[in-house]
Design a protein around this motif. Structure first.
Motif, PDB file in Angstrom:
ATOM      1  N   GLU A   1       0.859  -1.221   0.010  1.00 55.90           N
ATOM      2  CA  GLU A   1       0.082   0.002   0.161  1.00 55.90           C
ATOM      3  C   GLU A   1       0.889   1.381   0.021  1.00 55.90           C
ATOM      4  O   GLU A   1       0.459   2.190  -0.606  1.00 55.90           O
ATOM      5  N   LEU A   2       2.033   1.091   0.744  1.00 59.37           N
ATOM      6  CA  LEU A   2       2.872   2.504   0.809  1.00 59.37           C
ATOM      7  C   LEU A   2       3.406   2.532  -0.558  1.00 59.37           C
ATOM      8  O   LEU A   2       3.616   4.100  -0.872  1.00 59.37           O
ATOM      9  N   VAL A   3       3.791   1.640  -1.288  1.00 62.66           N
ATOM     10  CA  VAL A   3       4.489   1.677  -2.444  1.00 62.66           C
ATOM     11  C   VAL A   3       3.601   2.341  -3.426  1.00 62.66           C
ATOM     12  O   VAL A   3       3.945   3.085  -4.283  1.00 62.66           O
ATOM     13  N   THR A   4       2.290   1.695  -3.592  1.00 66.90           N
ATOM     14  CA  THR A   4       1.293   2.134  -4.595  1.00 66.90           C
ATOM     15  C   THR A   4       0.980   3.820  -4.020  1.00 66.90           C
ATOM     16  O   THR A   4       1.050   4.537  -5.059  1.00 66.90           O
ATOM     17  N   GLY A   5       0.902   4.166  -2.815  1.00 66.19           N
ATOM     18  CA  GLY A   5       0.792   5.666  -2.551  1.00 66.19           C
ATOM     19  C   GLY A   5       1.986   6.367  -2.903  1.00 66.19           C
ATOM     20  O   GLY A   5       1.749   7.664  -3.264  1.00 66.19           O
TER      21      GLY A   5
END
Length: 872
Positions: free
Chosen positions: A438-442
């Motif tokens: 999720e952090l990478v996507t963000g």
């Protein structure tokens, strides 16, 4: 779908009605055309009959006028007869034209012309006889010849023509009546058909509309059910988030005591076994804290509350610091931990360094956890840029147990683990990779894994960054170390590749050796070729012959003993080898930082390294640590363990500390003396931290501003914003680490000192608007007073939106006159107004009013100093 069906039916009904209308229109057109044609023919037949009647009249008139002439001998009857003869000729021509399309009538007209011509010739003869011979011969002739050649033949012909015309007229009248009847029937049938079509269309449409209404009613019911379900889900999510926040608070409070007391314990003299126990407690507590943070992060992701910063930071330093965190852990497992940041990767970027560290920490932790021997390598390289910013790819490779293809499908699923059995060797919540995804996507990137069971893994992810406006200098040494010859000695091939990449980027000429004997051979061969090495970068831990033994052999060999030696080591030299320290020119701790290695080589070779290359510009100013100011601190904390931890740390820092066990007692102490800083717990009996801060700000007014640091176990981002909006100046989340406390106090010291001016008018003067500055000040003072009055009224009437609007208006005008502090307070007041909660608005508005008083005093003083023509 139903709406489309209704449209199709309406269109079909319209088309059918149109077709029927077109057919009926065509039939009516034909009938009207026939009627019009018949009426035209009837009109012509009436004209023919009229002409025939006039012919009869003129024939009779001619005969009568001739008889009158014979009897009287007068010329007047002859004149009328001549005119009648002319009319007879004209009428014959007219009748011939009107009956040109009828052959029978044309034949009769020809016969009629002959008969009339013979009769006219007889009339002319009789007239001549009357003129020449007298009355009696003419009378005898007229009686004889007229009886023989009377007008009966002409009249018969005319009667035949009249009879034929009347017969045709009657037939056309009948045809006309039939056409009209057909038109009436056709129109009636068409009306009936259209009425039937409209009735059918109405019925079908009505049925569809009823079905649509039923569907809409069902859809509304489903929507209402979904809305109710959504509300229930939101309520459940809110309850879950609140529960997790409360759980975090309740766990962090005792954890603050555990970690704090453990840290205090480790600062005392302990036996080795006791220190081992204390370090185990500390590592276990930190592991528990990590799990709590993971659960909170996952909760924020589920609730869509995850936020990303966009600040400038040093990408190289961030990566190096993360790798440093795992150096000790890798050393304990005897793993090679290395990293490589390629030269194209920029130093200074904009993004979220905390989230980047979180991703790298999770992936490196996993790699070290699942690797028993071998190496863990972090690589960082730049990808082609696009319109959105700088793309960077990070790869973490290990030689661990690897992951099967089936397990790879579950890796980024929450709470999933490659080994979920009760006999698994490795623990964990299974949230780390899900959160990382999720952090990478963000961060605008992707994450993935390449692995095979038993052959290690490579986790990779990409992230987007912006390029900082003041980009740090790229680490380069082409003008310093260029052409210097270096020998790289390491048994690990990956380490050799990384060192090769680094030194060649600086323009050095390198050779590599995988063992001590190979290194000695290379050194001697270089001397023999009269191209000796200037420096050797040597790993300490190698099989067969370690780095220290290689150093001994180099120093006793006069041919190569002058070479500079840089030793790469993961630990301090053993006591037995301490004497060797003098034989080594420099030590570099692994994992090797590129900047540190560059600086060391420059020092060893006597080359001056550019300051910008060794130390890239920092993005933030560090607090002034050299001030050494002792602070008078008020600690407001109700938990006894937390009191002991905080008191010990503050006294270790040689600050003067007073303790208040709740907000009421804190206010009493503040009435008795002034403090440099207040460490304010949020959850306290009698009077909590928010109310205590509001009361402090109310009492202080514009006289002073005591620095207040929140210390709370509420660790969510919105908790920080709430504390700052309540009037606090800084925030520390429990458990409070000693370095974080030191930084917070240093920040307080950096903000201490003379009170800064409330306004800055120099900017306007520099812009060349000093002539109109008095008018601007006057306008500002008038409008600001009105705006503050509006804000006060909005607060009094509990109108949050109006309060936010007034604060926003005042904030905008503050910037024009450099009233920065007043603008910051207006921003806090606007944030409170937009949140809809006016809990702390009174305290902030009071601060706004008092800060405005300072601004007003300075602006009025400026007006007093103005030229007489500019005074108000």
């Amino acid at each position: 779908m139903r709406l489309h069906a209704i449209e199709r039916k309406i269109l079909a009904g319209f088309l059918l009605a149109l077709v029927v209308s077109l057919v009926v229109s065509w039939m009516l057109y034909q009938g009207v055309s026939e009627i019009i044609s018949t009426r035209q023919w009837i009109k012509r037949a009436d004209e023919v009959l009229g002409e025939i009647s006039e012919l009869k009249h003129y024939l009779t008139q001619v005969e009568s006028d001739v008889r009158g002439y014979v009897i009287t001998g007068g010329h007047h009857p002859l004149d009328r007869a001549d005119k009648a003869k002319e009319q007879i000729a004209a009428k014959l021509d007219t009748v011939q034209q009107l009956t040109s399309d009828k052959a029978s009538q044309q034949a009769r007209i020809a016969a009629l012309r002959d008969s009339v011509t013979s009769w006219v010739a007889l009339i002319e003869r009789i007239i001549d006889v009357r003129r020449t011979e007298g009355f009696e011969p003419a009378k005898v002739l007229i009686d004889q010849r007229i009886s023989e050649e009377s007008l009966q033949g002409s009249r018969n012909i005319l009667s035949q023509m009249e009879s034929e015309e009347r017969g045709l007229l009657n037939s056309r009248d009948n045809a006309d009546a039939r056409s009209i009847q057909r038109m009436a029937v056709t129109t009636g049938i068409a009306f009936v058909i259209q009425l039937a079509l409209l009735t059918l269309l109405y019925w079908l449409t009505h049925v569809d509309i009823l079905e649509r209404r039923r569907a809409e009613a069902a859809l509304q019911k489903v929507g209402a059910d979904l809305a109710a379900a959504r509300d229930v889900a939101l309520s459940a999510a809110k309850f879950k988030s609140q529960f997790l926040a409360n759980m975090s608070h309740e766990i962090r409070t005792p954890m603050n005591g555990v970690l704090g007391m453990t840290e205090i314990l480790l600062n005392t003299d302990l036996a080795p076994r006791q220190r081992e126990f204390a370090e185990t407690i500390q590592s276990s507590a930190n592991a528990l804290l990590t799990i709590i943070d993971d659960i909170l992060d996952f909760s924020k992701i589920e609730a869509g509350m995850l936020r990303f910063e966009n600040i400038s930071f040093n990408l190289h330093t961030t990566v190096e610091n993360v790798v440093d965190l795992f150096a000790l852990q890798a050393r304990k497992k005897e793993l090679e931990l290395a990293f490589l940041i390629e030269g194209e990767v920029p130093f200074s970027v904009t993004g979220d360094p905390i989230r980047l560290r979180q991703i790298l920490t999770n992936l490196l932790s996993n790699s070290i956890k699942f690797t028993e021997k071998g190496e863990v390598v972090l690589r960082c390289r730049k990808l082609p840029d696009d319109d959105d910013g700088i793309n960077v790819r990070f790869e973490i490779s290990d030689t661990g147990i690897g992951i099967s293809l089936d397990d790879q499908q579950l890796l980024f699923t929450p709470f999933a683990q490659a080994d979920g059995s009760t006999t698994r060797r490795f623990g964990g919540t299974g949230l780390g990779l899900a959160i990382s995804k999720e952090l990478v996507t963000g961060m605008g990137g992707e994450i993935g894994v390449e692995s095979s069971e038993g052959h290690g893994s490579t986790f990779w992810f990409t992230a987007k960054f912006g390029l900082a406006q003041e980009s740090a200098a790229v680490l380069t040494a082409k003008g310093d170390l260029r052409n210097a010859r270096v020998l790289l000695v390491d048994d690990n091939a990956t380490n050799r590749k990384i060192l090769h990449y680094q030194v060649t980027a600086w323009g050095m000429r390198d050779s590599m050796a995988s063992s001590g004997p190979a290194a000695l051979t290379a050194l001697r061969r270089a001397v023999a070729c009269q191209d000796p090495f200037a420096v050797v970068i040597l790993d300490m831990h190698m099989p067969e012959m370690d780095g220290l033994r290689v150093v001994e052999l180099i120093r006793i060999d006069s041919a190569i003993s002058q070479v500079k030696l840089v030793l790469l080591t993961s630990a301090e030299l053993p006591d037995s080898k301490e004497a060797m320290r003098q034989e080594i020119d420099a030590f570099v701790t692994k994992p090797v930082k590129q900047s540190r290695l560059f600086e060391t080589l420059c020092t060893v070779l006597g080359v001056e390294a550019p300051e910008s290359a060794i130390h890239p510009p920092k993005q933030e100013l560090e607090p002034a640590q050299a001030m050494g100011k002792q602070l008078r601190v008020l600690l407001a904390e109700d938990n006894e363990i937390n009191q002991r931890v905080a008191l010990y740390r503050l006294r270790m820092l040689e600050h003067h500390v007073d303790l208040a066990i709740n907000g009421v007692e804190a206010l009493k102490l503040l009435d008795q003396r002034e403090y440099d800083v207040v460490l304010m717990d949020i959850h306290m009996p009698d009077l909590d931290g928010y109310a205590t801060t509001a009361e402090i700000r109310r009492r202080e007014g514009n006289r002073r501003h005591t620095w207040i640091i929140a210390m709370t176990a509420n660790a969510l981002p919105e908790d920080r914003e709430k504390c700052l909006s309540a009037g606090m100046d800084d925030y520390l989340a429990k458990p409070v680490q000693a370095p974080a406390l030191v930084r917070a106090l240093e920040k307080c010291i950096s903000h201490a000192g003379p009170e800064t001016p409330a306004t800055n008018l120099q900017v306007l003067v520099d812009l060349g608007v000093s002539d109109i500055l008095p008018e601007l000040i006057k306008t500002f003072l008038e409008t600001a007073l009105q705006t503050i009055a509006r804000a006060d009224a909005a607060l009094h009437n509990s109108h949050a939106a109006q309060l936010a609007e007034a604060a926003h208006a005042l904030k905008g005008s503050c910037g024009n006159l450099g009233a920065l502090r007043l603008g910051e307070l207006c921003q806090q007041l606007e944030t409170i107004g937009r949140s809809g909660s006016l809990e702390n608005a009174s305290a902030i508005l009071a601060s706004v009013q008092k800060e405005f008083a300072r601004v007003q005093i300075e602006l009025l003083a400026h007006l007093d100093r103005a030229e007489p023509s500019q005074r108000i």
